[in-house]
Design a protein around this motif. Sequence first.
Motif, mmCIF file in Angstrom:
data_model
loop_
_atom_site.group_PDB
_atom_site.id
_atom_site.type_symbol
_atom_site.label_atom_id
_atom_site.label_comp_id
_atom_site.label_asym_id
_atom_site.label_seq_id
_atom_site.Cartn_x
_atom_site.Cartn_y
_atom_site.Cartn_z
ATOM 1 N N GLN A 1 0.829 -1.209 0.000
ATOM 2 C CA GLN A 1 0.000 0.000 0.000
ATOM 3 C C GLN A 1 0.868 1.266 0.000
ATOM 4 N N ALA A 2 1.977 1.217 0.719
ATOM 5 C CA ALA A 2 2.900 2.364 0.716
ATOM 6 C C ALA A 2 3.446 2.581 -0.691
ATOM 7 N N ARG A 3 3.877 1.509 -1.338
ATOM 8 C CA ARG A 3 4.424 1.591 -2.696
ATOM 9 C C ARG A 3 3.365 2.126 -3.665
ATOM 10 N N ALA A 4 2.117 1.662 -3.509
ATOM 11 C CA ALA A 4 1.037 2.095 -4.397
ATOM 12 C C ALA A 4 0.712 3.582 -4.223
ATOM 13 N N ALA A 5 1.015 4.136 -3.060
ATOM 14 C CA ALA A 5 0.662 5.530 -2.761
ATOM 15 C C ALA A 5 1.796 6.516 -3.027
ATOM 16 N N ILE A 6 2.974 6.055 -3.440
ATOM 17 C CA ILE A 6 4.121 6.981 -3.540
ATOM 18 C C ILE A 6 3.961 8.034 -4.631
ATOM 19 N N GLY A 7 3.035 7.842 -5.536
ATOM 20 C CA GLY A 7 2.801 8.863 -6.561
ATOM 21 C C GLY A 7 2.348 10.188 -5.963
ATOM 22 N N ALA A 8 1.861 10.145 -4.724
ATOM 23 C CA ALA A 8 1.414 11.367 -4.056
ATOM 24 C C ALA A 8 2.571 12.168 -3.470
ATOM 25 N N LEU A 9 3.756 11.573 -3.446
ATOM 26 C CA LEU A 9 4.912 12.254 -2.855
ATOM 27 C C LEU A 9 5.549 13.212 -3.846
ATOM 28 N N GLY A 10 6.078 14.289 -3.306
ATOM 29 C CA GLY A 10 6.785 15.243 -4.140
ATOM 30 C C GLY A 10 8.171 14.740 -4.515
ATOM 31 N N ASP A 11 8.759 15.416 -5.457
ATOM 32 C CA ASP A 11 10.130 15.113 -5.867
ATOM 33 C C ASP A 11 11.057 15.996 -5.035
ATOM 34 N N ASP A 12 11.142 15.633 -3.747
ATOM 35 C CA ASP A 12 11.930 16.429 -2.807
ATOM 36 C C ASP A 12 12.591 15.485 -1.799
ATOM 37 N N ALA A 13 13.291 16.043 -0.838
ATOM 38 C CA ALA A 13 14.029 15.230 0.130
ATOM 39 C C ALA A 13 13.098 14.323 0.930
ATOM 40 N N TYR A 14 11.939 14.837 1.329
ATOM 41 C CA TYR A 14 10.993 14.020 2.083
ATOM 42 C C TYR A 14 10.536 12.822 1.238
ATOM 43 N N GLY A 15 10.090 13.095 0.019
ATOM 44 C CA GLY A 15 9.637 12.028 -0.867
ATOM 45 C C GLY A 15 10.738 11.028 -1.154
ATOM 46 N N ASP A 16 11.951 11.528 -1.391
ATOM 47 C CA ASP A 16 13.096 10.647 -1.637
ATOM 48 C C ASP A 16 13.351 9.744 -0.432
ATOM 49 N N GLY A 17 13.236 10.311 0.770
ATOM 50 C CA GLY A 17 13.464 9.529 1.985
ATOM 51 C C GLY A 17 12.439 8.420 2.161
ATOM 52 N N ILE A 18 11.171 8.735 1.896
ATOM 53 C CA ILE A 18 10.115 7.718 2.017
ATOM 54 C C ILE A 18 10.314 6.634 0.968
ATOM 55 N N ARG A 19 10.594 7.039 -0.261
ATOM 56 C CA ARG A 19 10.820 6.039 -1.329
ATOM 57 C C ARG A 19 12.002 5.136 -0.985
ATOM 58 N N ALA A 20 13.074 5.706 -0.462
ATOM 59 C CA ALA A 20 14.256 4.917 -0.095
ATOM 60 C C ALA A 20 13.934 3.958 1.053
ATOM 61 N N ALA A 21 13.157 4.414 2.010
ATOM 62 C CA ALA A 21 12.796 3.558 3.142
ATOM 63 C C ALA A 21 11.905 2.400 2.692
ATOM 64 N N ILE A 22 11.012 2.661 1.756
ATOM 65 C CA ILE A 22 10.167 1.595 1.205
ATOM 66 C C ILE A 22 11.051 0.558 0.515
ATOM 67 N N THR A 23 11.986 1.015 -0.298
ATOM 68 C CA THR A 23 12.897 0.104 -1.008
ATOM 69 C C THR A 23 13.720 -0.723 -0.026
ATOM 70 N N ARG A 24 14.233 -0.069 1.045
ATOM 71 C CA ARG A 24 15.015 -0.801 2.046
ATOM 72 C C ARG A 24 14.172 -1.903 2.714
ATOM 73 N N LEU A 25 12.950 -1.557 3.097
ATOM 74 C CA LEU A 25 12.098 -2.535 3.777
ATOM 75 C C LEU A 25 11.697 -3.648 2.819
ATOM 76 N N GLU A 26 11.478 -3.321 1.563
ATOM 77 C CA GLU A 26 11.196 -4.362 0.570
ATOM 78 C C GLU A 26 12.372 -5.326 0.491
ATOM 79 N N GLY A 27 13.572 -4.803 0.494
ATOM 80 C CA GLY A 27 14.772 -5.644 0.462
ATOM 81 C C GLY A 27 14.870 -6.532 1.696
ATOM 82 N N GLU A 28 14.521 -5.981 2.846
ATOM 83 C CA GLU A 28 14.544 -6.755 4.087
ATOM 84 C C GLU A 28 13.523 -7.889 4.067
ATOM 85 N N LEU A 29 12.380 -7.620 3.448
ATOM 86 C CA LEU A 29 11.329 -8.642 3.384
ATOM 87 C C LEU A 29 11.565 -9.655 2.275
ATOM 88 N N GLY A 30 12.492 -9.358 1.381
ATOM 89 C CA GLY A 30 12.828 -10.326 0.325
ATOM 90 C C GLY A 30 12.023 -10.228 -0.893
#
Length: 160
Positions: free
Chosen positions: A131-160
């Motif tokens: 659901q987080a991944r599906a909602a990322i289109g609402a994020l801006g192209d800024d440091a906050y959005g970049d941080g959330i996108r990176a955290a989603i990617t990290r957690l996806e990697g942790e979950l395999g």
Amino acid sequence: MEDAVAEQQEQAAGDAVMTRIGQVTMLLHAGDREEARDRYLDLWAEIGETGDPLHRCTLAHFMADAQDDPADELAWDLRALTAAEVLTDERVEEHHQSLAVRGFYPSLHLNLAADYVKLDRRDEGREHLRQARAAIGALGDDAYGDGIRAAITRLEGELG
């Protein structure tokens, strides 16, 4: 005229609550978790379970970060999501014109995913991460959005 004055006073009080939440959050970020928890609880008692959804969502979102127990963190993150579900764009825009409720969901679902992973409830974590991944289109192209996108990617990697 009296209605307009009452509305202005209510809006000013709302701004004061957001200011107070921000002040407590500075305590939290400075490392004073116990004091922050106590002050958040005091604010929560003032706001109440049915108070302004923006106040409830914001406070619960930060209160979750102040928890030591992952189950308590999950409970507060669920409160934040519940409040977001009844929050309107109009109310969010009163606080800051550049905000929209849909922009809250990537972070809210990311936090829930992380909570579930901590509690070894990986399937529920994956669902909120989806659901987080599906909602990322609402994020801006800024440091906050970049941080959330990176955290989603990290957690996806942790979950395999």
